[in-house]
Design an enzyme around this catalytic site. Sequence first.
Site, short mmCIF file in Angstrom:
data_model
loop_
_atom_site.label_atom_id
_atom_site.label_comp_id
_atom_site.label_asym_id
_atom_site.label_seq_id
_atom_site.Cartn_x
_atom_site.Cartn_y
_atom_site.Cartn_z
N CYS A 1 0.83 -1.28 -0.08
CA CYS A 1 0.06 -0.02 0.12
C CYS A 1 0.70 1.24 -0.01
O CYS A 1 0.43 2.34 -0.42
CB CYS A 1 -0.88 -0.01 1.14
SG CYS A 1 -1.76 -1.39 1.15
N HIS B 1 -3.40 6.85 3.09
CA HIS B 1 -3.87 5.68 2.36
C HIS B 1 -5.25 5.51 3.12
O HIS B 1 -5.49 5.50 4.16
CB HIS B 1 -2.90 4.51 2.87
CG HIS B 1 -3.34 3.25 2.59
ND1 HIS B 1 -3.77 2.79 1.07
CD2 HIS B 1 -3.39 1.98 3.25
CE1 HIS B 1 -4.13 1.57 1.22
NE2 HIS B 1 -3.91 1.03 2.26
N ASN C 1 -10.22 -0.37 0.08
CA ASN C 1 -8.70 -0.58 0.16
C ASN C 1 -8.33 -0.76 -1.09
O ASN C 1 -8.53 -1.93 -1.29
CB ASN C 1 -8.24 -1.15 1.29
CG ASN C 1 -6.94 -1.05 1.48
OD1 ASN C 1 -5.97 -0.39 0.36
ND2 ASN C 1 -6.09 -1.60 2.48
O1 UT7 Z 1 -3.94 -1.40 3.70
C1 UT7 Z 1 -2.64 -2.16 4.59
C2 UT7 Z 1 -3.00 -2.01 6.15
N1 UT7 Z 1 -4.23 -2.33 6.29
C3 UT7 Z 1 -4.54 -1.96 7.62
O2 UT7 Z 1 -4.21 -0.92 7.93
C4 UT7 Z 1 -5.81 -2.73 7.95
C5 UT7 Z 1 -5.81 -2.72 9.49
N2 UT7 Z 1 -6.96 -3.34 10.22
C6 UT7 Z 1 -8.09 -3.01 10.28
O3 UT7 Z 1 -8.57 -2.32 9.41
C7 UT7 Z 1 -9.23 -3.89 11.18
O4 UT7 Z 1 -8.31 -4.40 12.12
C8 UT7 Z 1 -10.13 -4.63 10.47
C9 UT7 Z 1 -11.36 -4.05 9.76
C10 UT7 Z 1 -9.55 -5.63 9.57
C11 UT7 Z 1 -10.86 -5.36 11.55
O5 UT7 Z 1 -11.58 -4.63 12.40
P1 UT7 Z 1 -11.33 -4.97 14.21
O6 UT7 Z 1 -11.98 -3.93 14.79
O7 UT7 Z 1 -9.92 -5.12 14.36
O8 UT7 Z 1 -11.96 -6.53 14.21
P2 UT7 Z 1 -11.21 -7.78 14.72
O9 UT7 Z 1 -10.36 -8.37 13.75
O10 UT7 Z 1 -10.76 -7.71 16.06
O11 UT7 Z 1 -12.54 -8.66 14.87
C12 UT7 Z 1 -13.61 -8.36 15.64
C13 UT7 Z 1 -14.81 -9.46 15.72
C14 UT7 Z 1 -14.45 -10.95 15.40
O12 UT7 Z 1 -15.47 -11.69 15.93
P3 UT7 Z 1 -15.03 -12.29 17.66
O13 UT7 Z 1 -13.82 -13.06 17.59
O14 UT7 Z 1 -14.92 -10.84 18.29
O15 UT7 Z 1 -16.10 -12.81 17.67
C15 UT7 Z 1 -14.47 -11.25 13.80
O16 UT7 Z 1 -14.39 -12.69 13.66
O17 UT7 Z 1 -15.35 -9.14 14.36
C16 UT7 Z 1 -15.24 -10.51 13.54
N3 UT7 Z 1 -15.41 -9.87 12.13
C17 UT7 Z 1 -16.31 -9.85 11.54
N4 UT7 Z 1 -17.91 -9.72 11.61
C18 UT7 Z 1 -18.72 -9.49 10.69
C19 UT7 Z 1 -14.13 -9.91 11.57
N5 UT7 Z 1 -14.53 -9.66 10.14
C20 UT7 Z 1 -15.96 -9.57 10.09
C21 UT7 Z 1 -16.93 -9.16 8.78
N6 UT7 Z 1 -18.39 -9.12 9.30
N7 UT7 Z 1 -16.56 -8.85 7.89
#
Ligand code: UT7
Length: 334
Positions: A114, A255, A285
């Site tokens: 990215c 980004h 993204n």
């Molecule tokens: O471009 C390069 C750099 N990239 C980035 O900088 C991206 C960085 N990361 C992020 O943007 C975020 O971490 C995400 C958007 C990917 C995820 O958000 P988060 O607030 O960090 O969520 P998480 O991964 O901690 O997941 C929280 C919950 C989990 O469920 P449990 O374990 O709490 O029951 C996931 O399984 O959300 C769940 N989950 C979803 N639920 C519904 C993960 N993806 C989804 C989804 N829909 N699409």
Amino acid sequence: MIYAALKSIGAYVPEKVLTNEDFEKFLDTSDEWITKRTGIKERHIAADDELTSDMGVEAAKIAIHRAGLKINDIDMIVCATISPDYLCMPSTACVIASKLGRTNVAAFDISAACTGFIYAMSIAKAFIESKAKKNVLIVGAEKLSAIVDYSDRSTCVLFGDGAGAAVISATNKKSDAIADVHISADGNYGDLLMTPGCGVKNPCSQHAIEEKLCTMKMKGNETFKIAVKTLTSDVTNILNDNDVQTKDIKHFIPHQANYRIIKAVGDALKMTSEQVVLTVSKYGNTSSASIPMAMNDIWESGRLKKGDTLLLDAFGGGLTWGSALLPFAGESRQ
Ligand code: UT7
């Protein structure tokens, strides 16, 4: 003294739109979750027969035209992509050169995820300031839909396709010069964001296909935390190094990975909402294409004017990160 100046910007967005509601039909997710956690509402997806190079070519044609140049004026093409037409060769930059009808030109790809567009800008600046090149076309183009696992809800809802391009040209006007570009990386965090398969480590095989190793895997939460910290400190450094204050920035173009990351960085830097450019809701993204696509959006809407001070900031797989401080030296939209 010869300086490097950003003369133009262009972008291409594929026609097909994939909304959050579309994902609800085949994935355990919801518009509410995606919107709340990422700010993304929709993303564009390239047609089956539309390649990364095709999107790059469309963006490049616009950028070259807006720079008032012809293709033969371009003496180097740098393409940043993590979704090249071909894994090893030819490079997407070579394919773009061929499709633009330009032969006998320096053309190569760079792999900085990215942060690729900022790496490409840094390369263009160095080649121009050393007087090796005069007009460098830099392209960030991605068909991420081809390397996304659409059964992995934690990654597939994030990414979209598109391309952006810019022409960086030699000038003797210091006021037009790209002031500074920072690029950096820490390979110790490579496992946070990777495509584990189809390289030399896990060659393309039945196993790699069955395990979907050639698609993007991300440890989202860990990446998120490092992204906020790194982006904030990188921007602070480039502003301090150049004795520029936040209030002097007309457009902060980070980004576009996640609205929450952008908001946290913007708040830490005390940027106003007018300064921060946001396109993540409509494009998702798009990796190396995200910054030039966002820049093109504000140019096309008439917000980006000649002489405006821009601050670019990116973070991605590698891990890589980078920032750029520059005036827009191209013509404003008429
Ligand atoms: O471009 C390069 C750099 N990239 C980035 O900088 C991206 C960085 N990361 C992020 O943007 C975020 O971490 C995400 C958007 C990917 C995820 O958000 P988060 O607030 O960090 O969520 P998480 O991964 O901690 O997941 C929280 C919950 C989990 O469920 P449990 O374990 O709490 O029951 C996931 O399984 O959300 C769940 N989950 C979803 N639920 C519904 C993960 N993806 C989804 C989804 N829909 N699409």
